[in-house]
Design a protein around this motif. Structure first.
Motif, PDB file in Angstrom:
ATOM      1  N   ARG A  96       0.826  -1.213   0.000  1.00  0.00           N
ATOM      2  CA  ARG A  96       0.000   0.000   0.000  1.00  0.00           C
ATOM      3  C   ARG A  96       0.861   1.263   0.000  1.00  0.00           C
ATOM      4  NH1 ARG A  96      -1.458   3.056   4.155  1.00  0.00           N
ATOM      5  NH2 ARG A  96      -0.840   1.447   5.651  1.00  0.00           N
ATOM      6  N   LYS A  97       1.944   1.250   0.761  1.00  0.00           N
ATOM      7  CA  LYS A  97       2.829   2.411   0.796  1.00  0.00           C
ATOM      8  C   LYS A  97       3.493   2.647  -0.562  1.00  0.00           C
ATOM      9  CE  LYS A  97       4.039   2.403   5.712  1.00  0.00           C
ATOM     10  NZ  LYS A  97       5.158   2.297   6.697  1.00  0.00           N
ATOM     11  N   GLN A  98       3.973   1.601  -1.183  1.00  0.00           N
ATOM     12  CA  GLN A  98       4.610   1.761  -2.491  1.00  0.00           C
ATOM     13  C   GLN A  98       3.610   2.245  -3.537  1.00  0.00           C
ATOM     14  OE1 GLN A  98       7.907   1.526  -3.031  1.00  0.00           O
ATOM     15  NE2 GLN A  98       8.142   1.093  -0.837  1.00  0.00           N
ATOM     16  N   LEU A  99       2.371   1.789  -3.460  1.00  0.00           N
ATOM     17  CA  LEU A  99       1.342   2.281  -4.373  1.00  0.00           C
ATOM     18  C   LEU A  99       1.097   3.774  -4.169  1.00  0.00           C
ATOM     19  CD1 LEU A  99      -1.240  -0.664  -4.233  1.00  0.00           C
ATOM     20  CD2 LEU A  99       0.117   0.020  -6.210  1.00  0.00           C
ATOM     21  N   GLN A 100       1.117   4.213  -2.946  1.00  0.00           N
ATOM     22  CA  GLN A 100       0.921   5.638  -2.662  1.00  0.00           C
ATOM     23  C   GLN A 100       2.078   6.475  -3.201  1.00  0.00           C
ATOM     24  OE1 GLN A 100       0.390   5.673   1.583  1.00  0.00           O
ATOM     25  NE2 GLN A 100      -1.802   5.147   1.483  1.00  0.00           N
ATOM     26  N   TYR A 101       3.298   5.972  -3.053  1.00  0.00           N
ATOM     27  CA  TYR A 101       4.463   6.706  -3.585  1.00  0.00           C
ATOM     28  C   TYR A 101       4.381   6.820  -5.112  1.00  0.00           C
ATOM     29  CZ  TYR A 101       6.692   6.283   1.002  1.00  0.00           C
ATOM     30  OH  TYR A 101       6.989   6.382   2.346  1.00  0.00           O
ATOM     31  N   ARG A 108      -1.735  -0.119 -12.449  1.00  0.00           N
ATOM     32  CA  ARG A 108      -3.158  -0.435 -12.563  1.00  0.00           C
ATOM     33  C   ARG A 108      -3.440  -1.863 -12.095  1.00  0.00           C
ATOM     34  NH1 ARG A 108      -6.620  -3.207 -15.313  1.00  0.00           N
ATOM     35  NH2 ARG A 108      -4.957  -4.195 -16.523  1.00  0.00           N
ATOM     36  N   GLN A 109      -2.596  -2.797 -12.492  1.00  0.00           N
ATOM     37  CA  GLN A 109      -2.797  -4.187 -12.093  1.00  0.00           C
ATOM     38  C   GLN A 109      -2.636  -4.367 -10.584  1.00  0.00           C
ATOM     39  OE1 GLN A 109      -0.200  -6.694 -14.380  1.00  0.00           O
ATOM     40  NE2 GLN A 109      -1.238  -6.290 -16.337  1.00  0.00           N
ATOM     41  N   GLN A 110      -1.570  -3.814 -10.029  1.00  0.00           N
ATOM     42  CA  GLN A 110      -1.316  -3.994  -8.596  1.00  0.00           C
ATOM     43  C   GLN A 110      -2.358  -3.280  -7.747  1.00  0.00           C
ATOM     44  OE1 GLN A 110       0.887  -5.955  -7.179  1.00  0.00           O
ATOM     45  NE2 GLN A 110       1.723  -6.633  -9.140  1.00  0.00           N
ATOM     46  N   LEU A 111      -2.857  -2.128  -8.217  1.00  0.00           N
ATOM     47  CA  LEU A 111      -3.904  -1.425  -7.474  1.00  0.00           C
ATOM     48  C   LEU A 111      -5.197  -2.238  -7.477  1.00  0.00           C
ATOM     49  CD1 LEU A 111      -4.754   1.141  -5.960  1.00  0.00           C
ATOM     50  CD2 LEU A 111      -5.402   2.135  -8.166  1.00  0.00           C
ATOM     51  N   TRP A 112      -5.502  -2.873  -8.605  1.00  0.00           N
ATOM     52  CA  TRP A 112      -6.717  -3.705  -8.672  1.00  0.00           C
ATOM     53  C   TRP A 112      -6.576  -4.923  -7.772  1.00  0.00           C
ATOM     54  CZ3 TRP A 112      -8.075  -8.647  -9.961  1.00  0.00           C
ATOM     55  CH2 TRP A 112      -9.418  -8.892 -10.207  1.00  0.00           C
ATOM     56  N   LEU A 113      -5.407  -5.546  -7.757  1.00  0.00           N
ATOM     57  CA  LEU A 113      -5.189  -6.697  -6.886  1.00  0.00           C
ATOM     58  C   LEU A 113      -5.287  -6.313  -5.410  1.00  0.00           C
ATOM     59  CD1 LEU A 113      -2.163  -8.384  -8.714  1.00  0.00           C
ATOM     60  CD2 LEU A 113      -4.514  -9.207  -8.658  1.00  0.00           C
ATOM     61  N   TYR A 114      -4.793  -5.125  -5.068  1.00  0.00           N
ATOM     62  CA  TYR A 114      -4.825  -4.681  -3.670  1.00  0.00           C
ATOM     63  C   TYR A 114      -6.252  -4.351  -3.237  1.00  0.00           C
ATOM     64  CZ  TYR A 114      -4.204  -1.645   0.383  1.00  0.00           C
ATOM     65  OH  TYR A 114      -4.305  -1.069   1.625  1.00  0.00           O
ATOM     66  N   GLU A 115      -6.975  -3.648  -4.083  1.00  0.00           N
ATOM     67  CA  GLU A 115      -8.329  -3.228  -3.701  1.00  0.00           C
ATOM     68  C   GLU A 115      -9.310  -4.397  -3.677  1.00  0.00           C
ATOM     69  OE1 GLU A 115      -8.188   1.366  -5.444  1.00  0.00           O
ATOM     70  OE2 GLU A 115      -9.255  -0.214  -6.535  1.00  0.00           O
ATOM     71  N   LYS A 119      -8.386  -7.598  -3.286  1.00  0.00           N
ATOM     72  CA  LYS A 119      -7.809  -8.695  -2.499  1.00  0.00           C
ATOM     73  C   LYS A 119      -7.732  -9.987  -3.312  1.00  0.00           C
ATOM     74  CE  LYS A 119      -9.404  -6.785   1.895  1.00  0.00           C
ATOM     75  NZ  LYS A 119     -10.180  -7.045   3.142  1.00  0.00           N
ATOM     76  N   LYS A 120      -7.191  -9.870  -4.525  1.00  0.00           N
ATOM     77  CA  LYS A 120      -7.034 -10.994  -5.427  1.00  0.00           C
ATOM     78  C   LYS A 120      -5.558 -11.358  -5.553  1.00  0.00           C
ATOM     79  CE  LYS A 120     -11.429 -11.269  -6.616  1.00  0.00           C
ATOM     80  NZ  LYS A 120     -12.271 -12.458  -6.354  1.00  0.00           N
ATOM     81  N   GLN A 121      -5.314 -12.552  -6.093  1.00  0.00           N
ATOM     82  CA  GLN A 121      -3.950 -13.038  -6.252  1.00  0.00           C
ATOM     83  C   GLN A 121      -3.541 -13.172  -7.720  1.00  0.00           C
ATOM     84  OE1 GLN A 121      -1.852 -13.444  -3.716  1.00  0.00           O
ATOM     85  NE2 GLN A 121      -3.455 -12.886  -2.255  1.00  0.00           N
ATOM     86  N   SER A 122      -4.489 -13.047  -8.639  1.00  0.00           N
ATOM     87  CA  SER A 122      -4.166 -13.220 -10.056  1.00  0.00           C
ATOM     88  C   SER A 122      -4.968 -12.233 -10.884  1.00  0.00           C
ATOM     89  CB  SER A 122      -4.467 -14.658 -10.511  1.00  0.00           C
ATOM     90  OG  SER A 122      -5.843 -14.936 -10.368  1.00  0.00           O
ATOM     91  N   ILE A 123      -4.420 -11.933 -12.075  1.00  0.00           N
ATOM     92  CA  ILE A 123      -5.054 -11.019 -13.009  1.00  0.00           C
ATOM     93  C   ILE A 123      -4.562 -11.379 -14.411  1.00  0.00           C
ATOM     94  CG2 ILE A 123      -3.241  -9.261 -12.847  1.00  0.00           C
ATOM     95  CD1 ILE A 123      -5.411  -7.136 -13.085  1.00  0.00           C
ATOM     96  N   ASP A 124      -5.389 -11.113 -15.407  1.00  0.00           N
ATOM     97  CA  ASP A 124      -5.022 -11.433 -16.786  1.00  0.00           C
ATOM     98  C   ASP A 124      -3.859 -10.565 -17.256  1.00  0.00           C
ATOM     99  OD1 ASP A 124      -7.062 -13.254 -16.834  1.00  0.00           O
ATOM    100  OD2 ASP A 124      -8.515 -11.885 -17.772  1.00  0.00           O
ATOM    101  N   ASP A 125      -2.976 -11.174 -18.082  1.00  0.00           N
ATOM    102  CA  ASP A 125      -1.821 -10.473 -18.664  1.00  0.00           C
ATOM    103  C   ASP A 125      -0.969  -9.801 -17.595  1.00  0.00           C
ATOM    104  OD1 ASP A 125      -2.628 -11.209 -21.231  1.00  0.00           O
ATOM    105  OD2 ASP A 125      -3.918  -9.450 -21.415  1.00  0.00           O
ATOM    106  N   ARG A 126      -0.685 -10.533 -16.570  1.00  0.00           N
ATOM    107  CA  ARG A 126       0.058  -9.983 -15.435  1.00  0.00           C
ATOM    108  C   ARG A 126       1.510  -9.718 -15.812  1.00  0.00           C
ATOM    109  NH1 ARG A 126      -0.455 -12.342  -9.342  1.00  0.00           N
ATOM    110  NH2 ARG A 126       0.705 -10.702  -8.248  1.00  0.00           N
TER     111      ARG A 126
END
Length: 503
Positions: free
Chosen positions: A238-243, A280-287, A289-296
């Motif tokens: 979360r901190k790295q996303l904010q930075y 965008r991918q990491q923010l979606w995973l964080y919000e 609470k998922k572990q996988s996403i397409d075209d990661r």
């Protein structure tokens, strides 16, 4: 500019050496040079260049030959250039007419060779080369019989055994973690802010504050721990996303003040696009609470790489290209390569049809693992008279005849050969770690691995045939007639084109 070579291939005895003597015709590089169809694909390679403009380009034989040398010896680009400089056999292999103690080309040229020679072109060379290897008296007679039966209207019988399987070619990247990727993305945004600030340095009193030292301290506080709880890892992400979000706002502010993205280097602009998608991918995973996403994205420098879930022991996930290959008569071919995961069972029909187009007839049997044995594939093979290996669908039979057990063991033994090919490509050659960084150059490296592997297979069989003929003329061979007979039968199975003499 490309200057097409109209002269005939250089004979071994005409290769000029600065000292007395001549090249040996039974050298492995001379033998391999005679097997590869250089001239047949030179026109396709020369179409990439202008016939009038630009500096003269290196020939197709020199370009492909250098890549083959690199893969065969398992060395770096710089070492490849040095080996060619020191070895007259390697200079003959790449098409030079005389020995030269000077560097033929710079090591950076191998990067251009990989960009110009596509994986499709390498596969064509591989297929044509193997066809040349299989041109024997026995095979030619079989082809004539097939043609005659086709002219008479009779349907040609199925022949041969086709083996299919898939594997992954891991790329040279570190094991990706979300926190490490976000830390690298933050550093890249800080470099982009520095570059944009230099464009409008006089319009701002101070450079936008990025808190890079605090951000690095927050990252190391978690990264250096041997055991990290899920709560601590989530907080650090979360901190790295904010930075990164703050850095994006600074980039937008600098652009509004007059800085332009056009003045950035091409590598920095591409990195900005990759970092934006990663955020965008990491923010979606964080919000969510998922572990996988397409075209990661798992690598900033190689964003085309995807995680390939294989389910193997010790390596549940591999990061690289997934490829589907076929094997028959001891030679392996690359049929399908993709950076996204795919179901290899969908390639069976295409691979069987490619085998028919290549040989002129369908295989007698197809040897595959369980994932290929779908109802659709079974029905498709049955219509064409092809036996697919493995047990039939339905409940397992309580009693199995000895013939079926023997057939099952024989099918599994045959299928193991392609596993051995994958092991050879990963242990002896570079398929276990692809060092190329671009997607198309990585595909070229993988295709060249199969070409070099077929060359090595052919040379090893020639050596086996020579050893067989040599032992049959010695007294030691005749005194050990039983072992000699077994070796002769083995050689005859592998080398139909080299007849072993009868005792």
């Amino acid at each position: 500019m490309y200057r097409k070579e109209e002269s005939t291939p250089i004979a071994v005895e005409k290769f000029e050496l600065p000292f007395e003597g001549k090249l040996s015709e039974d050298n492995r590089w001379v033998m391999m040079a005679n097997l590869i169809p250089w001239k047949e694909f030179e026109s396709e390679y020369s179409s990439l260049f202008s016939p009038e403009m630009g500096a003269p380009a290196k020939s197709f034989r020199m370009a492909l030959g250098a890549l083959i040398i690199k893969e065969k010896l398992g060395i770096s680009d710089r070492e490849t250039v040095e080996q060619i400089k020191e070895n007259p056999y390697l200079q003959y292999f790449i098409g030079m007419s005389s020995y030269s103690n000077e560097t033929t080309f710079d090591a950076s040229m191998l990067v251009h060779f990989r960009e110009r020679i596509s994986a499709e072109l390498v596969n064509k060379v591989n297929q044509q080369m193997v066809k040349k290897m299989l041109e024997t008296t026995s095979s030619q007679e079989a082809e004539k019989k097939t043609e005659e039966s086709g002219k008479e209207g009779n349907k040609p019988k199925n022949r041969g055994k086709l083996i299919l399987d898939a594997t992954c070619a891991p790329s040279d990247i570190s094991y990706p973690t979300d926190l490490e990727l976000l830390n690298q993305a933050r550093k890249q945004t800080e470099k982009i802010i520095d570059s944009l600030y230099e464009q409008i340095k006089g319009q701002l009193e101070k450079k936008p504050r990025t808190y890079r030292e605090i951000a690095r301290r927050d990252y190391l506080e978690v990264a250096k721990k041997r055991r990290v709880s899920q709560k601590e890892r989530t907080k650090a992400i979360r901190k790295q996303l904010q930075y990164i979000k703050r850095n994006f706002s600074h980039i937008e502010q600098l652009i509004l003040l007059g800085a332009t993205l056009e003045n950035l280097a091409n590598r920095q602009y591409k990195m900005l696009l990759v970092v934006t998608e990663l955020y965008r991918q990491q923010l979606w995973l964080y919000e969510n609470k998922k572990q996988s996403i397409d075209d990661r994205i798992v690598s900033l420098s190689q964003p085309h790489i995807r995680p390939i879930v294989r389910g193997k022991a010790g390596k549940a996930v591999e990061f690289g290209a997934k490829l589907s290959a076929s094997c028959f008569d001891g030679y392996a071919f690359l049929d399908h390569i993709s950076w996204d995961n795919f179901n290899e069972s969908g390639d069976l029909k295409t691979q069987v049809e490619s085998f028919k187009n290549y040989t002129g007839y369908y295989p007698e049997s197809v040897h595959v693992d369980k994932i290929y044995r779908t109802r659709e594939n079974r029905a498709w093979c049955k219509e064409r008279g092809i036996r697919i290996s493995g047990s039939p669908l339905g409940r397992p039979q309580k009693t199995i005849s000895k013939e079926k057990k023997k057939q099952a063991l024989e099918d599994e033994r045959i299928r193991n050969s392609i596993e051995g090919k994958f092991g050879q490509a990963k242990r002896r050659f570079s398929l276990n770690r692809v060092m190329a960084k671009l997607s198309h150059t990585s595909e070229t490296v993988i295709a060249i691995t199969f070409l070099v592997m077929n060359l090595s297979t052919h040379l090893s069989w020639l050596f086996s045939a020579f050893l067989c003929l040599f032992l049959k003329t010695t007294s030691f061979f005749r005194s050990n007639i039983i072992r000699a007979y077994d070796f002769t039968i083995y050689t005859q199975e592998k080398l139909m084109f080299v007849p072993c003499l009868n005792n």
